[in-house]
Design a protein around this motif. Sequence first.
Motif: not given
Lengths: 119, 421
Positions: B137-138, B250-254, B163-166, B191-192
């Motif tokens: 996970s991210a 990397l998973l940034s899926v919520g 955002d964490i993924g970005l 994300g922003l």
Amino acid sequence: MKELICISCPMGCHLQVEGESVENIVVSGNGCVRGIIYAKNEITAPKRMVCGTVKINGATQPVVSVKTKEPIPKEKIFDCLAELNNTTIEAPVSVGDVAIVNVCNTGVDVVVTKGLSKR
Amino acid sequence: MNKNLVIVGGGPAGLACAISAYDEGERDILILEREPELGGILNQCIHNGFGLHTFKEELTGPEYAYRYVKGVEERGIEYKTEATVIDVNAQKQVTYVSKRDGLVTIDAKAVVLCCGCRERPRGAINIAGMRGSGIFSAGTAQKLVNVEGLSVGKNVVILGSGDIGLIMARRMTFEGANVKAVVELMPYSSGLNRNIVQCLNDFDIPLLFSHTVVQVHGKGRLCGVTIAQVDENLRPKMDTAKYIECDTLLLSVGLLPENELAKNAGVVLSSVTGGGIVDDSMMTSQEGIFVCGNVLHVHDLVDFVSQESALAGQRAVQYIRNGAPNCEKITIETKNGIRYCVPSILKKDGDFTSALSFKMRVSNVFKKVTLTVFADGVVVLAKKRPIVTPGEMENVTFTPKQIEQLKTASSIQVSLEGVEK
């Protein structure tokens, strides 16, 4: 015309920018004055904050977070990161301590962003 | 042990809540934190961009946390670290375990849950394929890189453009990795905008909308992923499938509010946010139990977490002093593209001496709309918005006159007006 998204704050205003030099830039779509400043810098001399880590000896964790005190020219980002990678500092450190003076001749210091005590 | 106010969690929400409760006059406060230090997730968020609203300057996560930790220490507010709360019940008994104290139950007059949220794991999104290492996970990768100084991979694909993924796309690039793509299921990013610009565009990292990872490959270590476009029902179109070689996904899926403790206490949760249903004082369905921050609903800015939590701290102290007003309540209804509103209940005799505001998320990207609040069908407040997106929380604040209108109404509705079908 160039389209930019202002990154001065989380609003992310969509800017329309006309002109290429500081004197004749016309900005629209900005929510505040920072949008104009951002567009001018972004067109003429884009800058970014660089945040990363440097190695630290004798602390409770192996690395400590740092940042450039001011934004530095965008093209110097990777030189700055290389310098972070070659830097090791000693515990204890406090928030704001200088880790690297005048990084890559930008005139900007790299400072510690987290206090760590000696292990 | 007895305590007036127990705060579960010493992250941004818990710290702001404690400071505000102290400043409201409460002295018998205890913060319980499971990690070895206060600050919560901020400790691993070493990028800048925090605190623009609160401090009018851009801080990194650890710096933002430091200001609040200092505030707690200057006031002499009691806190325990490495103390994990394992139960909160409807009688406001809080049970924690720690190496130092063993198993302890505290009788509290008020409890504020500031437990934050956790990442949706791989298991929640059902990706087919092998179980090789290299899938993180991210947020886990963020902690490994930023706090523990480890490298997690060299060739990276990121699923999810939250955002964490970005932020991690840039961070991995900074650490010398090659981020091959950020893959986003939806046709927009949650994300922003500023993070898309300064984390992806700056480094020419492609952002693939309406794409997803359909399979992961590699025994032992991940060796690649298959991605595909999705149709309007979010189903992968297998004829568009494409293989990308990579050693890390990397998973940034919520993010999901972490509400195990709230459930034990019998708090009624919202099926939309996953957080507790609260009134204008941030109190849940269980009297004397309050929630704030990401355990209530996932915020995009820590500044808003701090604001919300300061309000919760203040209201918890007022509750300890005066009890809960026994009065009529109005449910705030949402419609027309508004996914949820916090608070979702308004007390008619509530204390509105500090400003009342509604925080909302929309269900899609809409342009040129008006956020409208109705009381008994009459417009109380209308706020024009050039663009609204699910990734950015919307916020309206009411004047004393508007609050009067709301309090005397028998129904309140929040709606997006001017939405083109």
